[in-house]
Design an enzyme around this catalytic site. Structure first.
Site, PDB file in Angstrom:
ATOM      1  N   GLU A 193      31.066 -55.244  50.376  1.00 55.53           N
ATOM      2  CA  GLU A 193      29.727 -55.856  50.515  1.00 55.53           C
ATOM      3  C   GLU A 193      29.764 -57.380  50.362  1.00 55.53           C
ATOM      4  O   GLU A 193      28.745 -58.044  50.528  1.00 55.53           O
ATOM      5  CB  GLU A 193      28.769 -55.252  49.491  1.00 55.53           C
ATOM      6  N   ASN A 277      33.404 -49.420  54.257  1.00 54.09           N
ATOM      7  CA  ASN A 277      32.633 -49.918  55.391  1.00 54.09           C
ATOM      8  C   ASN A 277      33.122 -51.264  55.898  1.00 54.09           C
ATOM      9  O   ASN A 277      33.708 -52.050  55.164  1.00 54.09           O
ATOM     10  CB  ASN A 277      31.166 -50.061  54.991  1.00 54.09           C
ATOM     11  N   ASP A 325      26.610 -47.791  56.833  1.00 56.02           N
ATOM     12  CA  ASP A 325      27.348 -47.909  55.572  1.00 56.02           C
ATOM     13  C   ASP A 325      27.885 -46.565  55.098  1.00 56.02           C
ATOM     14  O   ASP A 325      27.801 -46.219  53.928  1.00 56.02           O
ATOM     15  CB  ASP A 325      26.490 -48.547  54.468  1.00 56.02           C
TER      16      ASP A 325
END
Length: 605
Positions: A193, A277, A325
């Protein structure tokens, strides 16, 4: 560690010619069912114990034997280790470790307290969790939040060596449990992230010297893929298998972190894990120069690596060009199953995307891919016809595509939500039934991508999410039994909230799990009937474990609500879209539980 393609090929050849020996100490300890010597129960990730003193006929008589407060009020994931008469307990940040003497009223023999810069908390995606420690050859191995890998003397608690695995200033953090194989301790890195370049690294267990590092996105010499010998769906991956699926240099901030679980096959000498991801969550920013979808390999993939060299034997990507995601970090459980008349050495993986995959772990052949929750709606299925060009790929339902709908458009009612029908909370396998017992998040979402700029150490997400139960339902969790050969749910039982606890199976015919509102439950493996239920001090996101001491079996679990599902409570968030969309869905948790940090141990009277 950069190597030419030729050197990688030579490494692969020489490594495969070597005999495969697992770490003898790990094998000895995990073979003793009286101990819980590895966070996953064994190298195969079965989370199954041969202990049967506690069984389906008497588990309802369990009583609290003792408890222990960790002194930390954030999400407690993973489980302790039990080696001989010593229990080793770990905590979330600041990642303290306790050694308890089970022979002497559980007295604290020593406490390890690492000194870390608390600013690392700000770059930990979804709570300050840590999923466990490893033990081998008289040492414990810890991956601290600040990415420091530490070897600790198990008798004294003194530091033996440490190695820095990443840089929190770039958003790299440590949350996963290491695995010790042969003379190496292997660990991944968290932080997709934040636009990191995810990797897995092996360190020498005696010295802490780096043995190899394999990135999941990048050039062939970085990812340690042999263009001619590393396979994907039965074919060589070819040259530049990763970077040719990215737009320009986006792979350098491409994500693909590793924070779930490792498994290992000693006969094949392969370690298995899943990658996370791609960055950013806005798929439009990751499209090709022509504006079309590109795969972004090897994010969202299961990767099998040779332990000696790190070179990948095979890889399989579950969700190419991820738009939701759907990290691929969940555990890979190793067993054997007969499929279409042939017995395979299988790998079973319950992916965040809602499909349960059964693969041949020797070569990555796809055998089964079926939804393990009937509410899945983002895809109509995975193509299983090998003659089709989209073989092995999910067919996306256009209305659920956050890319086709476009940025700044709120795509509605996508199931599962980003946290998946199952996150990292591990399932368990039972050889008694040949079934898998799976904790489920029955959660859907609305997903609105927006443009975001990359800045090192800053969130690189680019999407606003809202989460909620599937239409017509109020509960957001199940536990299920799964037949991995047929790809079928055998039974399912609802829970009020997502089951964010790892499952234990035993030779006593039971499986046990915790609940987010704060119960430990044990059920019958045959039909899932609830046989035991007891309230613990806080919500459970830890993994149930068992051990035997002085001829008595014990079952234990951490309580301490938190993690992604409990981030609202853990971090004091209340806006529904906070916590990457989780806060609104789990707002009701505060009516049942609050922060805690303790271990509860049960036994028969």
């Amino acid at each position: 560690m950069r190597r030419s393609g030729c050197a990688v090929a030579l490494l692969m050849t020489s490594a495969l010619a070597m005999p495969a020996f697992a770490n003898d100490d790990v094998i000895k300890n995990t073979s003793d069912s009286k101990q819980w010597a590895i966070p996953t129960g064994d190298y195969a990730n079965h989370r199954y114990s041969k202990l049967d003193q506690i069984n389906a006929s008497n588990v309802g008589d369990l009583k609290v034997a003792w408890t222990f407060s960790t002194g930390v009020l954030r999400g407690h994931e993973g489980s302790p280790l039990v080696i001989g008469n010593i229990m080793y307990i770990h905590t979330p940040f600041p990642n303290n470790i306790f050694a308890l003497d089970l022979d002497n009223e559980n007295q604290i023999l020593w406490k390890y307290q690492p000194k870390q810069d608390p600013s690392v908390i700000g770059v930990m995606c979804c709570d300050t969790v840590n999923r466990g420690i490893a033990y081998a050859d008289g040492k414990l191995f810890l991956h601290q939040a600040d990415t420091t890998v530490v070897a600790i003397d198990a008798k004294t608690g003194k530091e033996v060596w440490k190695a820095v695995n990443g840089d929190p200033k770039k958003g790299e953090t440590g949350t996963m449990a290491p695995i010790v194989v042969k003379d190496k301790v292997i660990i991944g890195i968290s932080g997709a992230e934040f636009g990191i370049q995810g990797h897995v690294t092996a360190y020498d267990i005696a010295t802490g010297k780096r043995a190899w590092r394999g990135y999941n996105v990048g050039t062939d010499d970085q990812i340690l893929f042999d263009p001619e010998k590393t396979l994907s769906l039965g074919k060589p991956v070819g040259k530049n298998s990763s970077i040719k699926t990215w737009n320009g240099d986006q792979w350098k901030i491409g994500g693909g972190s590793v924070w779930g679980w490792f498994s290992y096959d000693p006969e094949l000498n392969l370690v298995y894990y899943g990658s996370a991801n791609p960055s950013t969550w806005n798929p439009a920013q990751r499209a090709g120069p022509d504006g079309k979808q590109i795969d972004q390999k090897w994010t969202m993939s299961i990767i099998a690596r040779n332990v000696d060299s790190g070179v990948a034997a095979w890889a399989y990507q579950m969700t190419p060009f991820d738009e939701w995601d759907y990290d691929g970090v969940n555990e890979n459980i190793l067993a054997e199953h007969e499929i279409n008349g042939k017995t395979h050495k299988t790998l079973v993986h319950f992916d965040r995307n809602g499909f349960a995959y059964t693969l041949d772990r020797t070569n990555g052949e796809l055998l089964v891919a079926k939804p393990y929750d009937p509410d899945l709606n983002w895809s109509s299925g995975v193509e299983m016809d090998k003659s089709k060009p989209n073989y092995g790929r999910p067919t996306v339902v256009a209305s659920k595509s956050t890319f086709l709908n476009g940025p700044d458009v709120n795509s509605k009612n996508i199931c599962p939500a980003a946290l998946g029908f199952k996150d990292m909370q591990p399932a368990a396998y039972s050889p008694q039934t040949n079934l898998y017992y799976v904790p489920i998040n029955n959660v859907c979402m609305d997903y609105e991508p927006f443009k975001v700029s990359y800045s090192p150490g800053q969130p690189y997400v680019g999407a606003t999410l809202s989460m909620f139960p599937p239409e017509g339902k109020t509960n957001t969790g199940h536990v299920i039994a799964w037949d991995a050969a047929k790809g079928e749910i055998v039974f399912s039982h609802d829970e009020r909230f997502s089951v964010w606890s790892g499952v234990l199976t035993t030779a006593g015919g039971i499986f046990c799990h915790g609940t987010l509102e704060g119960y430990l439950k044990c059920r019958d493996q045959k039909d899932g009937k609830e046989l035991f239920k007891h309230r613990v001090p806080s919500g459970v996101i830890g993994n149930v474990f068992t051990y035997e001491h002085k001829d008595k079996q014990y079952i234990g679990v951490y309580s301490g609500v938190g993690g992604w599902a409990g981030i609202g409570l853990a971090a004091g968030l209340d806006k529904p879209t906070d916590g990457l969309g989780a806060v609104g869905n789990y707002a009701g948790l505060k009516k049942f539980t609050d922060l805690g940090g303790s271990l509860s141990i049960y036994s028969l009277p």
